[in-house]
Design an enzyme around this catalytic site. Structure first.
Site, PDB file in Angstrom:
ATOM      1  N   HIS A 211       0.798  -1.234   0.000  1.00  0.00           N
ATOM      2  CA  HIS A 211       0.000   0.000   0.000  1.00  0.00           C
ATOM      3  C   HIS A 211       0.828   1.279   0.000  1.00  0.00           C
ATOM      4  O   HIS A 211       0.281   2.365  -0.116  1.00  0.00           O
ATOM      5  CB  HIS A 211      -0.965   0.039   1.190  1.00  0.00           C
ATOM      6  CG  HIS A 211      -0.270   0.371   2.496  1.00  0.00           C
ATOM      7  ND1 HIS A 211       0.489  -0.533   3.174  1.00  0.00           N
ATOM      8  CD2 HIS A 211      -0.224   1.508   3.213  1.00  0.00           C
ATOM      9  CE1 HIS A 211       0.972   0.033   4.258  1.00  0.00           C
ATOM     10  NE2 HIS A 211       0.567   1.277   4.317  1.00  0.00           N
TER      11      HIS A 211
HETATM   12  C1  UD1 Z   1      -2.325   5.625   5.863  1.00  0.00           C
HETATM   13  C2  UD1 Z   1      -1.024   6.101   6.496  1.00  0.00           C
HETATM   14  C3  UD1 Z   1       0.033   5.018   6.375  1.00  0.00           C
HETATM   15  C4  UD1 Z   1      -0.467   3.703   6.917  1.00  0.00           C
HETATM   16  C5  UD1 Z   1      -1.765   3.335   6.218  1.00  0.00           C
HETATM   17  C6  UD1 Z   1      -2.324   2.044   6.711  1.00  0.00           C
HETATM   18  C7  UD1 Z   1      -0.549   8.521   6.319  1.00  0.00           C
HETATM   19  C8  UD1 Z   1       0.284   9.528   5.631  1.00  0.00           C
HETATM   20  N1  UD1 Z   1      -0.476   7.274   5.807  1.00  0.00           N
HETATM   21  O1  UD1 Z   1      -2.097   5.454   4.472  1.00  0.00           O
HETATM   22  O2  UD1 Z   1       1.179   5.394   7.127  1.00  0.00           O
HETATM   23  O3  UD1 Z   1       0.498   2.701   6.717  1.00  0.00           O
HETATM   24  O4  UD1 Z   1      -2.708   4.403   6.453  1.00  0.00           O
HETATM   25  O5  UD1 Z   1      -3.475   1.714   6.044  1.00  0.00           O
HETATM   26  O6  UD1 Z   1      -1.219   8.842   7.274  1.00  0.00           O
HETATM   27  N2  UD1 Z   1      -9.507   4.984   1.757  1.00  0.00           N
HETATM   28  C9  UD1 Z   1     -10.700   4.290   1.723  1.00  0.00           C
HETATM   29  N3  UD1 Z   1     -11.274   3.989   2.923  1.00  0.00           N
HETATM   30  C10 UD1 Z   1     -10.746   4.330   4.118  1.00  0.00           C
HETATM   31  C11 UD1 Z   1      -9.542   5.052   4.122  1.00  0.00           C
HETATM   32  C12 UD1 Z   1      -8.934   5.358   2.938  1.00  0.00           C
HETATM   33  O7  UD1 Z   1     -11.209   3.956   0.688  1.00  0.00           O
HETATM   34  O8  UD1 Z   1     -11.319   4.006   5.166  1.00  0.00           O
HETATM   35  C13 UD1 Z   1      -8.840   5.292   0.465  1.00  0.00           C
HETATM   36  C14 UD1 Z   1      -9.116   6.693   0.001  1.00  0.00           C
HETATM   37  O9  UD1 Z   1      -9.266   6.700  -1.357  1.00  0.00           O
HETATM   38  C15 UD1 Z   1      -7.856   7.438   0.372  1.00  0.00           C
HETATM   39  C16 UD1 Z   1      -6.792   6.375   0.241  1.00  0.00           C
HETATM   40  O10 UD1 Z   1      -7.438   5.167   0.620  1.00  0.00           O
HETATM   41  O11 UD1 Z   1      -7.634   8.538  -0.441  1.00  0.00           O
HETATM   42  C17 UD1 Z   1      -5.609   6.617   1.105  1.00  0.00           C
HETATM   43  O12 UD1 Z   1      -6.001   6.817   2.463  1.00  0.00           O
HETATM   44  P1  UD1 Z   1      -5.081   7.711   3.449  1.00  0.00           P
HETATM   45  O13 UD1 Z   1      -5.648   7.697   4.816  1.00  0.00           O
HETATM   46  O14 UD1 Z   1      -4.795   9.022   2.825  1.00  0.00           O
HETATM   47  O15 UD1 Z   1      -3.689   6.963   3.432  1.00  0.00           O
HETATM   48  P2  UD1 Z   1      -3.300   5.419   3.445  1.00  0.00           P
HETATM   49  O16 UD1 Z   1      -2.711   5.070   2.139  1.00  0.00           O
HETATM   50  O17 UD1 Z   1      -4.416   4.564   3.972  1.00  0.00           O
END
Ligand code: UD1
Length: 372
Positions: A211
């Protein structure tokens, strides 16, 4: 006395669960106030973790959701500040390195509220990782820095943080692992839960997670990795729970069909107990996650890390982890070694013993509530 405890994203939940439990033993002294920023919000990314880990419902859900780093961080800050005004805590406790960690830490410190950082001092020395920025800044802001491995203290001292603010308390993620290992879902139950019809046997599959933006946002790296996975599945089946970010990116490449044709079992994000079960009975784990590098070391399962560096060096020097990067040849060499010789065996690091949360709470009481 109120202690505000912050969670936001999936890897925060298993770190906070044992801390909330240990705080119950000092409930006459400390009243925890749990804030969930809402950085992760899907059922699969949030709710099942709260249930399985026995984390109480948050006292406040800021509901910020996704966005660019600036939007997400700023929204968390805007929504968190009034909570501090309302509950007036003696300290704010944050865990890990996600955007919620730095956002809430910065708000606390500007309000002169002491900040406690659990999992301080880890450094990949790779500033292209958003988490590295979060780690460095949160540590600079923190009043009390609680570490999971000895190397962390050295990193902090180099950055000018004084030794009296640092305390080696151990690894709360491993507290959760040890607390929940017995309840881990058996492999077949997990496969049935996702209506998987392929046959997979214990200790005869690879578990994969991916991821990190550096691996999945860059199309050429992602395609290279997907091709390796496809090749790997000719040697043994691969179980791949897919993070929402990765799901979006792989769909864009059009490579999902290729994976479906191979012995790659694509699952949605699985629950904590399912993940523990999948890790425990895997022949090997391939990952770019920080948490899995530690969990596989605690479980004694060989881990192949698909990154060029790690902020958790003890998983390599003492544990079962090997850093291979994203070069297909190196990945396959490492996998072949594991398949032929069983791979690296390691030992469980100091203070990864299930008691880290208790040491953390004892240290908080000693520092902030003297005389108790
Ligand atoms: C975040 C953390 C990362 C951690 C990871 C674990 C930061 C910078 N990154 O990354 O350190 O290892 O979580 O999962 O804080 N999304 C969904 N549903 C959700 C949450 C997110 O669909 O419940 C999708 C959205 O499109 C979003 C993307 O995932 O834009 C990324 O989510 P985000 O919280 O920005 O970062 P992660 O890649 O999950």
């Amino acid at each position: 006395q109120v202690l505000v405890c912050v969670v936001g994203a999936r890897p925060n939940f298993m770190k906070m669960a044992p801390i909330m439990r240990a705080l119950q033993d000092v409930s006459h002294l400390i009243k925890p106030y749990l804030v969930h920023t809402g950085q992760h919000y899907d059922q699969a990314m949030k709710h099942t973790f709260f249930q399985q880990l026995g984390i109480p419902e948050p006292d406040r859900d800021l509901g910020v959701g996704s966005g660019t780093h600036a939007v997400q961080t700023a929204n968390i800050m805007l929504n968190f500040e009034p909570v501090l005004d309302e509950v007036n805590p003696f300290a704010v406790l944050v865990v890990g390195d996600v955007n919620s960690t730095i956002a809430c830490g910065l708000v606390a410190v500007k309000k002169q509220i002491p900040l406690i950082h659990v999992e301080a001092g880890l450094r990949s020395y790779d500033r292209e990782m958003p988490e590295e920025i979060n780690r460095i800044l949160t540590d600079q802001l923190s009043d009390l820095l609680l570490t999971t491995e000895r190397a962390a203290e050295k990193n902090l001292l180099k950055e000018g943080i004084s030794a009296d603010r640092i305390c080696f308390t151990g690894n709360v993620m491993i507290d959760s692992l040890l607390n929940n290992c017995k309840q881990a879902s058996p492999l077949q139950k997990t496969l049935d839960n996702y209506a998987c019809t392929q046959t997979v046997s214990e200790n005869e599959y690879a578990l994969l997670t991916l991821h990190r933006p550096s691996n999945v946002d860059d199309q050429s790296t992602l395609v290279r990795l997907v091709n390796v996975v496809s090749d790997l599945s000719k040697k043994l089946p691969v179980i791949f729970p897919v993070h929402p970010r990765t799901q979006q990116k792989i769909s864009q490449t059009g490579l999902l069909a290729e994976l479906h044709e191979q012995r790659v079992i694509l699952l949605p994000p699985v629950s904590y107990l399912e993940m523990l079960g999948l890790m425990r009975s895997a022949k090997l784990v391939l990952t770019d996650s920080g948490g899995l590098q530690e969990e596989t070391t605690a479980l004694g399962v060989p881990c192949v890390t698909l990154r060029e560096n790690t902020e958790r060096p003890i998983t390599v020097t003492e544990g079962t982890n090997t850093i291979v990067g994203t070069d297909p040849i190196k990945i396959m060499q490492c996998v072949d070694e594991i398949l032929s010789s069983g791979g690296k065996s390691g030992r469980v690091p100091e203070y990864w013993d299930g008691l880290a949360a208790q040491r953390i709470v004892a240290e908080i009481v000693r520092r902030y509530l003297p005389g108790n």
